[in-house]
Motif scaffolding. Structure first.
Motif, PDB file in Angstrom:
ATOM      1  N   GLU A   1      -3.563   3.465  11.119  1.00 33.51           N
ATOM      2  CA  GLU A   1      -2.340   4.126  11.597  1.00 33.51           C
ATOM      3  C   GLU A   1      -1.096   3.553  10.938  1.00 33.51           C
ATOM      4  O   GLU A   1      -0.060   4.198  10.899  1.00 33.51           O
ATOM      5  N   ARG A   2      -1.195   2.310  10.461  1.00 32.04           N
ATOM      6  CA  ARG A   2       0.005   1.684   9.893  1.00 32.04           C
ATOM      7  C   ARG A   2       0.454   2.379   8.612  1.00 32.04           C
ATOM      8  O   ARG A   2       1.549   2.142   8.136  1.00 32.04           O
TER       9      ARG A   2
ATOM     10  N   LEU B   1       0.633   5.660   8.437  1.00 29.03           N
ATOM     11  CA  LEU B   1       1.141   6.969   8.831  1.00 29.03           C
ATOM     12  C   LEU B   1       2.547   6.847   9.394  1.00 29.03           C
ATOM     13  O   LEU B   1       2.896   5.812   9.943  1.00 29.03           O
ATOM     14  N   PRO B   2       3.387   7.834   9.358  1.00 32.22           N
ATOM     15  CA  PRO B   2       3.165   9.129   8.721  1.00 32.22           C
ATOM     16  C   PRO B   2       3.346   9.047   7.200  1.00 32.22           C
ATOM     17  O   PRO B   2       4.120   8.236   6.715  1.00 32.22           O
ATOM     18  N   VAL B   3       2.650   9.908   6.514  1.00 32.15           N
ATOM     19  CA  VAL B   3       2.763   9.972   5.064  1.00 32.15           C
ATOM     20  C   VAL B   3       4.069  10.681   4.702  1.00 32.15           C
ATOM     21  O   VAL B   3       4.507  11.583   5.413  1.00 32.15           O
TER      22      VAL B   3
END
Lengths: 366, 396
Positions: A170-171, A173-175
């Motif tokens: 998750e680290r 994200l977000p792209v």
């Protein structure tokens, strides 16, 4: 001919990896992550494209002028005066970058490990050891490097494998969170580093089979790009973008964070050995390029007499760095622009255009 | 001639190879095991260090024989900043302080309420303290935790670190704490530590007294907002928080079987994960939280068959309901009492709605307070231990 040794394409590839990777893996991640946050991998991908373009220029020139180094073919392309001027600029750049690499090399032990030991101790040790290899010639340097690079990269990969339980996808994200401008800005520093592949122009003539130069160049740029990206992404997965951008040496801090079953920890000594192994190789390549270039520029038959004086010059230049703040500002901010525009793209591009217009060299080259 | 010169040079070099530069002999350093930060009455920083006495560690096992040898020493320094306080300590500790083995960082309650961002910087910047040390907040003074005594471990700092490692509560490493300080989408938490009477020393031991023994225990979670402590969660609430964080492995959940007196069953979580799915509908934010847990049945109170597939399915429904209730209660309590997003709802929202996040993050506190949170848990019971039914069941 100043250099009589011959190295295999594999040796050359590993040598080129060591020319770019060691300091890149420590100094590039924080600045890319500060600019592009979790999109750092996109910046790095862009930088790899720049690196491949620089490699393309170098390959073209090397194939056009077989068995000639940058110093020799620049005289052939631009004439004696122009060639000497370009040569002088490159001697300066090799010395300057060499001194920068030596300062980088000393920075990790001085900042993170042995604060009581003055920088000059690491400077002298680094120059003395790599100077010894340079004096032995390209073959000696390559063999040393061939020995340490696989072990070093393997150890770092193993340490990152041990970190996987601390990693959270998750680290990342977000792209595309920061926007295209930030990603472009983030790619400047790694592009400057990957452009150091230009040093291949000093090594290519001594390949046992010079036709392999293209493969050597592309494979080493891609390998370095993959390693730096893996280290940056691995560190991001452990720390997240805010902390990765705040550490001086995020990759080192990531290595310090390994704790497996309460006993497999404090692995940074492994990372420091790797740093010393690869750092010496990187100093060696720039040192060698400066020495060989100077010898060819002066028209000497043997370059060995220049090893000691060049070492003294490198030491003096390294001592000019007043603080680590200046070092980081220059290495991460100014150096990429300065290196990329003039030495990694500017002059090689000029040389290949002029060579094509004047019809110099073998036409087989691109 | 040349040979002689080389031998001379080698001999000279050997003199420098003793490794004397930057060396640190164990007899010359003071090993810091735990660090406590308290606010002094005049608002300065009080730094308490628990320092190991290496001599007391020799031999392993108990320091037998009732010698009363204490394994550590706690000293305190004060200063405007932490480094000042540490420098002040140099006048009290006759050795060089070595911070690399400190396993736990303890904030005193007052210090934590005033804010810890500035002091956390010190430990990140300093080269010796590890990124992996545990961060805790003491109820009361941090120095009390360091000054109390552990029966099983050599020192209270190590005991506190082991409690955090082995225990089932909140466990936060320094790097995670600093990451959540910096991250706008999640607020920091830390382990809550309290000094209480724990157990009894039956004969004069190291503490020298018979009777109730005071020592540190983990007692829940410290909730931060920004870098300031805003309140506590007790151990039951901490379990609710851990369901939401996906870190509840090892937690024991007990459910009552409807219609059966004493019909309770205990389950231990063996795997658990949590997923927060944000939804933005017409300007209002909603979070669907999906909790999944796998349990083993570890204890059966009532008599009857609870190990059959149908009964297991019934238990799974009860477990899911219990998880939803615990997680929902802690969300409501933290939102209403502390207004702090320790769950990372902001981060989850940021990951999915990055454009909206950049516009909403300035007023995230209000959005978070208004947002609807729906918790949906699924539980699976995987095994029942070495027994199927309780042995007396056959007599029924």
């Amino acid at each position: 001919m100043a250099e009589r040794g011959r190295i295999s394409p594999t040796q050359a590839t590993l040598l080129m990896v060591s020319t770019v990777l060691p300091t890149a893996i420590l100094f590039v991640p924080p600045v890319v992550v500060r600019r592009a946050r979790q999109d750092a991998w996109m910046s790095l991908a862009l930088a790899v494209i720049v690196g491949l373009l620089v490699a393309r220029l170098v390959i073209g020139l090397s194939l056009r002028f077989p068995r000639k180094t940058l110093f020799q073919y620049s005289e052939e392309i631009l004439g004696r005066a122009g060639g000497k001027a370009v040569g002088l600029l490159y001697i300066w750049w090799f010395l300057h970058t060499g001194a920068l690499v030596i300062t980088d090399f000393a920075a990790l032990p001085c900042i993170a490990l042995m604060p009581e030991t003055p920088f000059i101790v690491f400077f002298i040790l680094g120059i003395a050891v790599s100077g010894y290899a340079v004096r032995g010639g390209l073959e000696v340097l390559s063999r040393y490097n061939e020995l340490v690079t696989p072990v070093s990269l393997g150890s770092i990969a193993l340490i990152f494998a041990l970190l996987t339980k601390e990693m959270r996808i998750e680290r990342l994200l977000p792209v595309f969170d920061t926007g295209a401008i930030s990603i472009l800005k983030g790619s400047a520093t790694p592009a400057g580093w990957l452009g150091e592949i230009v040093l291949l122009s000093m090594v290519a003539p001594y390949l046992s089979n010079e036709a392999e130069v293209a493969r050597v160049a592309y494979v080493s740029v891609l390998a370095v790009g993959a390693c730096v990206t893996a280290a940056t992404v691995g560190t991001l997965l452990v720390f997240g973008p805010d902390l990765t951008g705040a550490w001086v040496f995020p990759v080192f801090s990531a290595v310090r964070s390994v704790v497996i079953a309460n006993f497999l920890e404090r692995l940074e000594s492994v990372a420091v050995s790797v740093w010393v192994f690869l750092g010496l190789a990187k100093i060696g390549v720039f040192y060698y390029a400066a020495v060989l270039g100077s010898a060819q520029w002066l028209g000497l038959k043997d370059y060995r007499c220049l090893v000691a004086p060049t070492g003294v010059i490198l030491l003096g230049m390294a001592l000019l760095c007043p603080s680590t703040a200046e070092l980081f500002e220059f290495a991460q901010g100014a150096f990429p622009v300065y290196a990329l525009t003039v030495f990694e793209v500017g002059i090689p591009l000029l040389l290949s255009c002029v060579a094509r217009i004047r019809g110099k060299g073998a036409t087989g080259g691109a | 001639m040349r040979g002689v010169a080389i031998i001379l040079i080698l001999a000279l070099l050997a003199a420098f190879c003793g490794g004397c530069w930057s060396r640190r002999e164990i007899t010359e350093i003071a090993i810091v095991l735990g660090m406590g930060l308290d606010l002094t009455p005049d608002g300065r920083v009080g730094l308490s260090l628990q320092i190991a006495r290496p001599g007391a560690f020799y031999g392993g096992g108990d320091t037998a024989g009732g010698e009363g040898r204490v394994a550590c020493w706690v000293v305190r320094g004060e200063g405007e900043t932490l480094e000042e306080a540490a420098a002040y300590l140099a006048g009290k500790v006759p050795r060089e302080l070595y911070w690399g083995h400190s396993v736990v960082l303890i904030f005193g309650e007052e210090m934590a309420r005033r804010g810890v961002g500035a002091v956390a910087d010190f430990f990140g910047r300093k080269r010796e303290p590890r990124e992996t040390m545990w961060v805790t907040v003491a109820e009361g003074r941090a120095s009390d935790v360091l000054e109390c005594h552990s029966v099983l471990e050599k020192t209270s700092a190590q005991a506190a670190a082991f409690l955090v490692t082995m225990g089932l509560g909140t466990a936060v490493r320094f790097r995670e704490f600093v990451e959540s300080l910096a991250d706008e989408g999640v607020e920091p938490i830390a382990t809550r530590v309290t000094v209480r009477e724990v157990g009894v020393t039956p004969c004069p031991g190291e503490a020298g007294a018979v009777g109730p023994h005071r020592q540190a225990e983990t007692s829940g979670t410290a909730v931060f907002r920004g870098d300031k402590l805003v309140g506590w969660l007790d151990q039951a609430e901490t379990r609710g928080l851990l369901w939401l964080k996906g870190r509840a492995v090892g937690q024991v959940l007990t459910v009552r079987v409807p219609g059966k007196p004493e019909g309770w069953l205990s389950f231990r979580a063996r795997r658990q994960r949590a997923e927060i799915v944000p939804r933005l509908e017409g300007g209002s934010v909603r979070f669907d939280v999906n909790l999944v847990a796998e349990f083993d049945m570890v204890e059966q109170g009532g008599i009857g068959d609870f190990a059959g597939p149908d009964q297991i399915r019934g238990s799974e429904r009860l477990l899911a309901g219990a998880m939803e209730a615990e997680a929902g209660a802690v969300v409501e309590r933290v939102r209403s009492a502390y207004g702090s997003d320790i769950f990372g709802f902001g981060d989850a929202f940021h990951r999915k709605y990055k454009r909206e996040w950049h516009e909403m993050k300035g007023r995230w506190d209000e959005e978070f307070a208004r947002a609807e949170v729906r918790i949906n848990a699924r539980a699976f019971v995987r095994e029942t231990g070495l027994l199927t039914i309780r042995a007396e069941t056959g007599r029924e």
